[in-house]
Design a protein around this motif. Structure first.
Motif, PDB file in Angstrom:
ATOM      1  N   GLU A  80       0.817  -1.219   0.000  1.00 36.27           N
ATOM      2  CA  GLU A  80       0.000   0.000   0.000  1.00 36.27           C
ATOM      3  C   GLU A  80       0.850   1.267   0.000  1.00 36.27           C
ATOM      4  O   GLU A  80       0.315   2.374   0.032  1.00 36.27           O
ATOM      5  CB  GLU A  80      -0.928  -0.002   1.220  1.00 36.27           C
ATOM      6  N   GLY A  81       2.169   1.100   0.007  1.00 33.93           N
ATOM      7  CA  GLY A  81       3.051   2.260  -0.033  1.00 33.93           C
ATOM      8  C   GLY A  81       3.280   2.927   1.302  1.00 33.93           C
ATOM      9  O   GLY A  81       3.752   4.079   1.352  1.00 33.93           O
ATOM     10  N   LEU A  82       2.967   2.231   2.403  1.00 31.19           N
ATOM     11  CA  LEU A  82       3.204   2.810   3.721  1.00 31.19           C
ATOM     12  C   LEU A  82       4.699   2.829   4.032  1.00 31.19           C
ATOM     13  O   LEU A  82       5.475   2.049   3.470  1.00 31.19           O
ATOM     14  CB  LEU A  82       2.470   1.996   4.795  1.00 31.19           C
ATOM     15  N   SER A  83       5.082   3.688   4.936  1.00 26.19           N
ATOM     16  CA  SER A  83       6.468   3.707   5.399  1.00 26.19           C
ATOM     17  C   SER A  83       6.743   2.425   6.180  1.00 26.19           C
ATOM     18  O   SER A  83       5.809   1.774   6.667  1.00 26.19           O
ATOM     19  CB  SER A  83       6.696   4.916   6.312  1.00 26.19           C
ATOM     20  N   PRO A  84       8.013   2.036   6.329  1.00 28.79           N
ATOM     21  CA  PRO A  84       8.322   0.850   7.128  1.00 28.79           C
ATOM     22  C   PRO A  84       7.716   0.904   8.530  1.00 28.79           C
ATOM     23  O   PRO A  84       7.169  -0.093   9.010  1.00 28.79           O
ATOM     24  CB  PRO A  84       9.847   0.847   7.166  1.00 28.79           C
ATOM     25  N   THR A  85       7.775   2.063   9.182  1.00 28.81           N
ATOM     26  CA  THR A  85       7.217   2.175  10.537  1.00 28.81           C
ATOM     27  C   THR A  85       5.726   1.884  10.546  1.00 28.81           C
ATOM     28  O   THR A  85       5.227   1.135  11.403  1.00 28.81           O
ATOM     29  CB  THR A  85       7.476   3.587  11.113  1.00 28.81           C
ATOM     30  N   GLU A  86       4.981   2.466   9.603  1.00 24.42           N
ATOM     31  CA  GLU A  86       3.537   2.253   9.558  1.00 24.42           C
ATOM     32  C   GLU A  86       3.197   0.815   9.168  1.00 24.42           C
ATOM     33  O   GLU A  86       2.250   0.226   9.701  1.00 24.42           O
ATOM     34  CB  GLU A  86       2.886   3.241   8.582  1.00 24.42           C
ATOM     35  N   ALA A  87       3.967   0.238   8.254  1.00 23.34           N
ATOM     36  CA  ALA A  87       3.734  -1.153   7.859  1.00 23.34           C
ATOM     37  C   ALA A  87       3.968  -2.085   9.039  1.00 23.34           C
ATOM     38  O   ALA A  87       3.193  -3.028   9.276  1.00 23.34           O
ATOM     39  CB  ALA A  87       4.649  -1.528   6.695  1.00 23.34           C
ATOM     40  N   VAL A  88       5.009  -1.829   9.803  1.00 17.91           N
ATOM     41  CA  VAL A  88       5.325  -2.665  10.963  1.00 17.91           C
ATOM     42  C   VAL A  88       4.255  -2.506  12.040  1.00 17.91           C
ATOM     43  O   VAL A  88       3.893  -3.470  12.723  1.00 17.91           O
ATOM     44  CB  VAL A  88       6.732  -2.312  11.494  1.00 17.91           C
ATOM     45  N   ARG A  89       3.711  -1.322  12.207  1.00 19.47           N
ATOM     46  CA  ARG A  89       2.621  -1.114  13.175  1.00 19.47           C
ATOM     47  C   ARG A  89       1.391  -1.925  12.774  1.00 19.47           C
ATOM     48  O   ARG A  89       0.701  -2.489  13.638  1.00 19.47           O
ATOM     49  CB  ARG A  89       2.272   0.374  13.285  1.00 19.47           C
ATOM     50  N   LEU A  90       1.104  -2.013  11.477  1.00 16.84           N
ATOM     51  CA  LEU A  90       0.005  -2.877  11.028  1.00 16.84           C
ATOM     52  C   LEU A  90       0.289  -4.330  11.388  1.00 16.84           C
ATOM     53  O   LEU A  90      -0.619  -5.083  11.751  1.00 16.84           O
ATOM     54  CB  LEU A  90      -0.194  -2.748   9.518  1.00 16.84           C
ATOM     55  N   GLY A  91       1.557  -4.727  11.262  1.00 18.11           N
ATOM     56  CA  GLY A  91       1.927  -6.090  11.625  1.00 18.11           C
ATOM     57  C   GLY A  91       1.649  -6.387  13.086  1.00 18.11           C
ATOM     58  O   GLY A  91       1.127  -7.455  13.425  1.00 18.11           O
ATOM     59  N   LEU A  92       1.981  -5.449  13.968  1.00 21.67           N
ATOM     60  CA  LEU A  92       1.690  -5.626  15.390  1.00 21.67           C
ATOM     61  C   LEU A  92       0.194  -5.749  15.642  1.00 21.67           C
ATOM     62  O   LEU A  92      -0.252  -6.538  16.483  1.00 21.67           O
ATOM     63  CB  LEU A  92       2.238  -4.437  16.182  1.00 21.67           C
ATOM     64  N   SER A  93      -0.596  -4.992  14.910  1.00 21.19           N
ATOM     65  CA  SER A  93      -2.046  -5.056  15.049  1.00 21.19           C
ATOM     66  C   SER A  93      -2.570  -6.430  14.625  1.00 21.19           C
ATOM     67  O   SER A  93      -3.414  -7.032  15.312  1.00 21.19           O
ATOM     68  CB  SER A  93      -2.700  -3.954  14.207  1.00 21.19           C
ATOM     69  N   ALA A  94      -2.077  -6.951  13.520  1.00 20.78           N
ATOM     70  CA  ALA A  94      -2.498  -8.286  13.058  1.00 20.78           C
ATOM     71  C   ALA A  94      -2.090  -9.357  14.061  1.00 20.78           C
ATOM     72  O   ALA A  94      -2.836 -10.310  14.311  1.00 20.78           O
ATOM     73  CB  ALA A  94      -1.884  -8.574  11.691  1.00 20.78           C
ATOM     74  N   ALA A  95      -0.918  -9.214  14.654  1.00 21.23           N
ATOM     75  CA  ALA A  95      -0.466 -10.165  15.665  1.00 21.23           C
ATOM     76  C   ALA A  95      -1.399 -10.147  16.871  1.00 21.23           C
ATOM     77  O   ALA A  95      -1.778 -11.204  17.404  1.00 21.23           O
ATOM     78  CB  ALA A  95       0.960  -9.842  16.092  1.00 21.23           C
ATOM     79  N   ALA A  96      -1.805  -8.950  17.300  1.00 20.28           N
ATOM     80  CA  ALA A  96      -2.694  -8.825  18.449  1.00 20.28           C
ATOM     81  C   ALA A  96      -4.053  -9.458  18.176  1.00 20.28           C
ATOM     82  O   ALA A  96      -4.626 -10.148  19.033  1.00 20.28           O
ATOM     83  CB  ALA A  96      -2.856  -7.355  18.820  1.00 20.28           C
ATOM     84  N   LEU A  97      -4.579  -9.242  16.975  1.00 20.16           N
ATOM     85  CA  LEU A  97      -5.853  -9.851  16.617  1.00 20.16           C
ATOM     86  C   LEU A  97      -5.765 -11.378  16.621  1.00 20.16           C
ATOM     87  O   LEU A  97      -6.661 -12.068  17.114  1.00 20.16           O
ATOM     88  CB  LEU A  97      -6.295  -9.375  15.225  1.00 20.16           C
ATOM     89  N   THR A  98      -4.667 -11.903  16.089  1.00 24.79           N
ATOM     90  CA  THR A  98      -4.515 -13.346  15.964  1.00 24.79           C
ATOM     91  C   THR A  98      -4.306 -14.001  17.328  1.00 24.79           C
ATOM     92  O   THR A  98      -4.755 -15.131  17.558  1.00 24.79           O
ATOM     93  CB  THR A  98      -3.356 -13.675  15.007  1.00 24.79           C
ATOM     94  N   LEU A  99      -3.639 -13.314  18.242  1.00 23.07           N
ATOM     95  CA  LEU A  99      -3.461 -13.834  19.602  1.00 23.07           C
ATOM     96  C   LEU A  99      -4.799 -14.083  20.295  1.00 23.07           C
ATOM     97  O   LEU A  99      -4.918 -14.970  21.140  1.00 23.07           O
ATOM     98  CB  LEU A  99      -2.654 -12.844  20.444  1.00 23.07           C
ATOM     99  N   GLN A 100      -5.805 -13.307  19.920  1.00 26.62           N
ATOM    100  CA  GLN A 100      -7.114 -13.404  20.566  1.00 26.62           C
ATOM    101  C   GLN A 100      -8.041 -14.414  19.896  1.00 26.62           C
ATOM    102  O   GLN A 100      -9.204 -14.528  20.276  1.00 26.62           O
ATOM    103  CB  GLN A 100      -7.790 -12.036  20.558  1.00 26.62           C
ATOM    104  N   CYS A 101      -7.512 -15.145  18.907  1.00 26.77           N
ATOM    105  CA  CYS A 101      -8.341 -16.021  18.081  1.00 26.77           C
ATOM    106  C   CYS A 101      -7.894 -17.474  18.233  1.00 26.77           C
ATOM    107  O   CYS A 101      -6.701 -17.762  18.297  1.00 26.77           O
ATOM    108  CB  CYS A 101      -8.208 -15.566  16.619  1.00 26.77           C
ATOM    109  N   ARG A 102      -8.850 -18.397  18.279  1.00 26.76           N
ATOM    110  CA  ARG A 102      -8.515 -19.822  18.383  1.00 26.76           C
ATOM    111  C   ARG A 102      -8.008 -20.384  17.053  1.00 26.76           C
ATOM    112  O   ARG A 102      -7.371 -21.425  17.028  1.00 26.76           O
ATOM    113  CB  ARG A 102      -9.739 -20.630  18.833  1.00 26.76           C
TER     114      ARG A 102
END
Length: 306
Positions: free
Chosen positions: A266-288
């Motif tokens: 999507e053309g995000l900066s590395p910092t913003e792309a990595v922040r999205l990664g942390l968000s996806a990790a948090a969502l997945t931690l809460q899922c069976r």
């Protein structure tokens, strides 16, 4: 096609003990199964984020293979180039977790992916030409990896890699200079640098910078509950994990990798792309499930601002 994903697919079988683990006998607990495999997980996460994904993997003509193939089709992955053969045994990942959902031991049987040969990839070289990005896991054989990087270089396509495990990460060592993104944990990062069992006294951010010095464009080192660190030639930093209730840790790293890739597309900066990664990790931690079934861009941004 936006992304070509190449690597393992299999069945995840996860068991969690219901009390203190007693060795040498049967333990009461809960057992669940779902589609898995690092490359397949990344492909599903990307598809759920709206990315057009083609997956190359190998499956047996057995019930787990048919189950995984049907699931991939349902979530929108292009399965036209998945190899299915009756002489293959569909891969399986077996995980035993304690009461705190920490992994006690894992066992993977991913031999089927060896059927993805350099010839099989070369015959599908147009997929490399048509892709915006190529994503791999380190389950691929060294010869197959060499073909991946050769074709990616021929068509000037960036390659992103999930090292999968410390023993397998070593296979990526010869190609660090061609990696656009790599997402190891600290143990895998040391393996990438040829330092299996490397000193834990070295700050992770320095390890990330060393990967960049080897030619990696963006190195993201995951640090479990401590979050992650990342580095490029221009910037580096540490980001804390998003605090959430933990249901299951399986597939968390694959979700993070997929979301970072999505951000880069999507053309995000590395910092913003990595922040999205942390968000996806948090969502997945809460899922069976190994891949969160309600993953979406909206959910990613909701989790970021919580």
């Amino acid at each position: 096609m936006d992304v070509l994903v190449i690597g393992a697919a299999g069945l995840d079988v996860k068991g969690q003990v219901g009390g203190p683990l007693q060795m040498g006998t049967s333990n009461p607990g809960a057992i669940r199964q779902s589609p898995g495999g690092v490359a397949r997980n990344i492909a599903e996460n990307l598809a759920r984020l709206g990315v057009e994904v083609t997956l190359i993997t190998a499956l047996g003509d057995d019930w787990p293979g048919r189950y995984i193939l049907e699931n991939a089709r349902q979530v929108g992955i292009n399965t036209d180039h998945i190899l299915v053969r009756p002489d293959l045994r569909t891969g399986t990942y077996l995980a035993l977790q304690d009461q705190e959902k920490q992994l006690i031991v894992g066992l993977d049987d991913m031999g089927a992916i060896q059927a993805i040969t350099p010839r099989y990839l070369h015959d599908r070289r147009r997929l490399f030409r048509e892709a915006e990005m190529v994503v791999i896991d380190a389950n691929l054989s060294p010869d197959a990896l060499e073909m991946v990087f050769r074709l990616a270089a021929q068509y000037n396509r960036p390659v992103c890699a999930d090292p999968t495990s410390a023993p397998l990460a070593v296979r990526l060592q010869p190609f660090l200079g061609q990696l656009h993104l790599v997402t190891p944990n600290l143990q895998e990062a040391y393996a990438l640098l040829g330092e299996v069992g490397g000193s834990s006294s070295s700050r992770p951010i320095r390890v990330a910078r060393r990967l960049v010095a080897k030619g990696v464009k963006l190195a993201v080192i995951t640090l479990a509950e401590k979050g992650l660190c990342y580095a490029t030639m221009q910037e580096s930093g540490n980001l804390p994990a998003i605090a959430v209730p933990i249901v299951d840790r399986t597939g968390v790293g694959d979700a993070l990798t997929a979301a970072v890739i999505f951000g880069l597309l999507e053309g995000l900066s590395p910092t913003e792309a990595v922040r999205l990664g942390l968000s996806a990790a948090a969502l997945t931690l809460q899922c069976r499930h190994t891949v969160c079934p309600d993953l979406s861009l909206e959910r990613l941004y909701e989790t970021l601002v919580v």
